[in-house]
Design an enzyme around this catalytic site. Structure first.
Site, PDB file in Angstrom:
ATOM      1  N   ALA A 139      43.405  26.497  -8.909  1.00  0.00           N
ATOM      2  CA  ALA A 139      43.696  25.177  -8.600  1.00  0.00           C
ATOM      3  C   ALA A 139      44.221  24.783  -9.755  1.00  0.00           C
ATOM      4  CB  ALA A 139      42.806  24.897  -7.553  1.00  0.00           C
ATOM      5  N   SER A 172      93.233  52.195 -34.303  1.00  0.00           N
ATOM      6  CA  SER A 172      92.668  50.585 -34.727  1.00  0.00           C
ATOM      7  C   SER A 172      93.906  49.838 -33.914  1.00  0.00           C
ATOM      8  CB  SER A 172      92.801  50.563 -36.584  1.00  0.00           C
ATOM      9  OG  SER A 172      91.100  51.785 -36.485  1.00  0.00           O
ATOM     10  N   GLY A 188      30.240  26.337 -20.348  1.00  0.00           N
ATOM     11  CA  GLY A 188      28.702  26.001 -19.991  1.00  0.00           C
ATOM     12  C   GLY A 188      27.438  26.829 -20.932  1.00  0.00           C
ATOM     13  N   ARG A 223      46.315  19.715 -19.696  1.00  0.00           N
ATOM     14  CA  ARG A 223      46.461  19.825 -21.235  1.00  0.00           C
ATOM     15  C   ARG A 223      47.404  21.186 -21.870  1.00  0.00           C
ATOM     16  NH1 ARG A 223      40.173  21.672 -23.106  1.00  0.00           N
ATOM     17  NH2 ARG A 223      40.564  22.245 -20.201  1.00  0.00           N
ATOM     18  N   TYR A 237      85.607  45.420 -28.919  1.00  0.00           N
ATOM     19  CA  TYR A 237      84.942  44.222 -27.623  1.00  0.00           C
ATOM     20  C   TYR A 237      85.540  45.271 -26.438  1.00  0.00           C
ATOM     21  CZ  TYR A 237      84.098  42.233 -23.512  1.00  0.00           C
ATOM     22  OH  TYR A 237      84.179  41.186 -22.205  1.00  0.00           O
ATOM     23  N   LYS A 279      49.652  25.688 -14.732  1.00  0.00           N
ATOM     24  CA  LYS A 279      49.483  26.428 -15.823  1.00  0.00           C
ATOM     25  C   LYS A 279      49.266  28.315 -16.024  1.00  0.00           C
ATOM     26  CE  LYS A 279      45.086  26.918 -16.831  1.00  0.00           C
ATOM     27  NZ  LYS A 279      43.124  25.964 -17.738  1.00  0.00           N
ATOM     28  N   ASN A 298      90.260  41.544 -20.718  1.00  0.00           N
ATOM     29  CA  ASN A 298      89.519  42.359 -19.754  1.00  0.00           C
ATOM     30  C   ASN A 298      90.076  41.023 -18.965  1.00  0.00           C
ATOM     31  OD1 ASN A 298      87.579  40.794 -21.087  1.00  0.00           O
ATOM     32  ND2 ASN A 298      85.736  41.454 -19.835  1.00  0.00           N
TER      33      ASN A 298
HETATM   34  C1  UD1 Z   1      34.034  26.714 -16.404  1.00  0.00           C
HETATM   35  C2  UD1 Z   1      32.470  26.342 -15.924  1.00  0.00           C
HETATM   36  C3  UD1 Z   1      31.530  26.757 -17.324  1.00  0.00           C
HETATM   37  C4  UD1 Z   1      31.789  28.278 -17.953  1.00  0.00           C
HETATM   38  C5  UD1 Z   1      33.623  27.701 -18.298  1.00  0.00           C
HETATM   39  C6  UD1 Z   1      33.829  29.392 -18.891  1.00  0.00           C
HETATM   40  C7  UD1 Z   1      31.576  24.806 -14.436  1.00  0.00           C
HETATM   41  C8  UD1 Z   1      31.288  23.422 -13.346  1.00  0.00           C
HETATM   42  N1  UD1 Z   1      31.794  24.954 -15.355  1.00  0.00           N
HETATM   43  O1  UD1 Z   1      34.063  25.404 -17.335  1.00  0.00           O
HETATM   44  O2  UD1 Z   1      30.270  27.318 -16.924  1.00  0.00           O
HETATM   45  O3  UD1 Z   1      31.545  28.385 -19.285  1.00  0.00           O
HETATM   46  O4  UD1 Z   1      34.854  27.700 -16.750  1.00  0.00           O
HETATM   47  O5  UD1 Z   1      35.185  29.561 -18.951  1.00  0.00           O
HETATM   48  O6  UD1 Z   1      32.453  26.277 -13.625  1.00  0.00           O
HETATM   49  N2  UD1 Z   1      39.316  25.370 -10.687  1.00  0.00           N
HETATM   50  C9  UD1 Z   1      39.814  25.357  -9.047  1.00  0.00           C
HETATM   51  N3  UD1 Z   1      39.926  24.005  -8.941  1.00  0.00           N
HETATM   52  C10 UD1 Z   1      38.464  23.288  -9.072  1.00  0.00           C
HETATM   53  C11 UD1 Z   1      38.527  23.516 -10.281  1.00  0.00           C
HETATM   54  C12 UD1 Z   1      38.529  24.179 -11.187  1.00  0.00           C
HETATM   55  O7  UD1 Z   1      40.100  25.736  -8.717  1.00  0.00           O
HETATM   56  O8  UD1 Z   1      38.512  22.502  -8.024  1.00  0.00           O
HETATM   57  C13 UD1 Z   1      39.896  26.722 -11.481  1.00  0.00           C
HETATM   58  C14 UD1 Z   1      40.465  26.546 -12.632  1.00  0.00           C
HETATM   59  O9  UD1 Z   1      42.123  26.166 -12.665  1.00  0.00           O
HETATM   60  C15 UD1 Z   1      40.291  27.511 -13.258  1.00  0.00           C
HETATM   61  C16 UD1 Z   1      38.686  27.411 -13.299  1.00  0.00           C
HETATM   62  O10 UD1 Z   1      38.254  26.342 -12.073  1.00  0.00           O
HETATM   63  O11 UD1 Z   1      40.969  28.956 -13.714  1.00  0.00           O
HETATM   64  C17 UD1 Z   1      37.764  27.008 -14.583  1.00  0.00           C
HETATM   65  O12 UD1 Z   1      37.712  25.210 -14.496  1.00  0.00           O
HETATM   66  P1  UD1 Z   1      37.434  24.766 -15.144  1.00  0.00           P
HETATM   67  O13 UD1 Z   1      38.003  23.331 -15.247  1.00  0.00           O
HETATM   68  O14 UD1 Z   1      38.832  25.435 -16.671  1.00  0.00           O
HETATM   69  O15 UD1 Z   1      36.021  24.600 -15.931  1.00  0.00           O
HETATM   70  P2  UD1 Z   1      35.720  24.871 -17.313  1.00  0.00           P
HETATM   71  O16 UD1 Z   1      35.469  23.412 -17.642  1.00  0.00           O
HETATM   72  O17 UD1 Z   1      36.286  25.997 -18.444  1.00  0.00           O
END
Ligand code: UD1
Ligand code: MG
Length: 465
Positions: free
Chosen positions: A16, A412, A146, A21, A373, A28, A393
């Protein structure tokens, strides 16, 4: 079909996020890695686990993602209106999950993830009889992930986000991949208990770890072998990096299956391409889209194949371009040939340099070797189409058909003004402009200017200044 089978597993794909970026009009997960959208890569991976169901959480531009994916039978779409965090995203799946043992949570932007790695996570989770198992990694650079915090006995106690971590915690090298396997029975109670008092005011999925421990449940970590697999794409620099890693993996896979790839660093072979054994792909080739190449072919160097279909023992010489065309076995193409959509070459055909063929059939054993062609044309078997032949054509408004029988010889520099037919065994004299149907057999030619000879002719000489 995959050997893996997890009929009591539900998968949740989190997709979602906006992907700010990427600086893109596309969500994405619709950005492509080696010709396949990231969402398709991850769906392909989780489908090979053959789980009970897959829920995909979308929010930003969700209609575009849905339209792209379509509606596979075991897939539920879940909307997260506001992106309030990963924990909040998983919580939205509550309505669509029923009667499974475990829920596997993955992110939509990690196209390098492999099904075997996920299978190992689920297997370890079940062997340990764990309630929550997080897939962890030891990347060269843990920045941004994390961190896995462990207690004095080495048990996982919490996961701390980069932005919330203390200086000491930032030194931890084991990180969360963001991928979890959680027992269904406990998952939603944990998710309802999550708060958002943290640096990002988000509902963090990792917060289920301390909540589970507080409730007397067990938490395990499964370390993945290759930390590259969890690489998430957040911008176009990551996209190129992930694509490079996947390209290396795909080329090595084809090499192991019996394909020779020369100068692999210069070659692009997209994810959906298929190649037969003993085929040689030379430097600088691009094999794109749904291209399929048979056995014992030789391609390149620097050939481009887009949605092309090649039978066995086809030679495609340097700088040829084949798009949406089919090539029969033992056929030669190029160098510098262009086959456009709906061109079909049958077996043992020769198409040489600077020849363009569009929406046409070239019958078995026929030759179109130089500077020609051919468009909207059917050529029979055993024909020889001379250098510089043009099928006219197009009258500027409409397209017309040229039909050439079997064993025809076209001299030719002939123009065939369509619509026109040439009968079997006909011969057409060089330099003819054919505007009416040509009978079978015999020689047909258009009037030529009488040839003159000027004996005392002197070539001009350069004037000296
Ligand atoms: C997250 C993890 C982190 C982990 C990392 C690995 C959390 C809070 N952090 O961080 O511990 O090391 O992934 O890549 O979980 N998304 C939603 N809805 C939301 C927020 C995010 O669907 O409200 C989806 C994003 O589209 C994405 C995924 O969840 O596919 C991860 O979200 P992202 O914001 O990339 O988390 P990170 O900061 O990378
Ligand atoms: Mg991320």
């Amino acid at each position: 079909m995959s050997k893996l089978h997890y009929p009591d597993l539900q998968v949740c794909v989190l997709a979602a996020g906006r992907g700010k970026r990427m600086r893109s009009n596309l969500p994405k997960v619709l950005h492509k890695v080696l010709g396949r959208a990231m969402i398709d890569h991850i769906l392909h991976t989780v489908e090979s686990l053959r789980p009970k169901g897959i829920a995909v959480v979308t929010g930003h531009a969700s209609e575009m993602v849905r339209e792209h994916v379509g509606q596979p039978v075991n897939l539920d779409w879940v909307i997260q209106d506001k992106q309030l965090g990963t924990g909040h995203a998983v919580k939205q799946c509550e309505q669509v999950i029923r009667d499974v043992r475990d829920v596997l949570i993955v992110c939509g932007d990690t196209p390098l993830l492999q099904a075997e790695t996920l299978a190992r996570l689920v297997d370890e989770h079940r062997q340990c009889d764990s309630d929550v198992t997080v897939l962890t990694a030891q990347p060269d650079n843990p920045f941004g992930y994390g961190r896995i915090v462990r207690d004095a006995d080495g048990h996982v106690s919490s996961i701390v986000e980069e932005k919330d971590a203390s200086d000491d915690q930032r030194q931890i090298t084991e990180v969360s991949s963001g991928i979890y396997c959680v027992r269904y029975e406990v998952l939603f109670d944990l998710l309802h208990a999550i708060g958002n008092r943290n640096a990002q005011s988000e509902y963090y999925l990792p917060d289920i770890v301390p909540l589970a421990l507080a409730a007397g449940q067990s938490v395990e970590a499964a370390l993945m072998d290759d930390s590259d697999e969890m690489l998430g794409v957040n911008d176009r620099v990551h996209l190129a990096h992930v694509e490079d890693l996947m390209q290396k993996r795909i080329i090595e896979e084809w090499q192991r299956r019996g394909v020779t790839v020369e100068k692999p660093d210069t070659v692009r072979i997209e994810a959906s391409v298929k190649i037969g054994i003993d085929t040689v792909i030379q430097a600088g080739c691009y094999l794109i889209g749904a291209t399929q190449v048979g056995d014992e072919c030789r391609i390149g160097p620097n050939a481009v194949l887009v949605d092309a279909w090649l039978d066995d023992r086809v030679n495609v010489y340097a700088f040829s371009h084949i798009h949406g065309a089919a090539v029969g076995s033992d056929t030669l193409v190029g160098p510098y040939a262009r086959l456009r959509p709906e061109a079909r070459l049958d077996e043992h055909v020769h198409v040489g340099n600077f020849v363009e063929i569009k929406k046409s059939v070239v019958g078995e054993g026929s030759k179109v070797n130089h500077l020609t062609y051919i468009g909207d044309t059917n050529i029979g078997v055993g024909c020889n189409i001379g250098a510089g032949t043009i099928t006219c054509n197009y009258d500027g408004a409409n397209k017309f058909l040229t039909e050439i029988g079997d064993n025809v010889f076209i001299g030719s520099d002939t123009q065939l003004v369509a619509p026109v037919r040439v009968g079997d065994g006909a011969t057409i004299g060089a330099g003819s402009t054919i505007t009416r149907d040509v009978d079978a057999g015999g020689l047909t030619l258009t009037e030529r200017n009488a040839q003159q000879h000027v004996t005392n002719w002197k070539r001009p000489v350069k004037v000296k200044r």
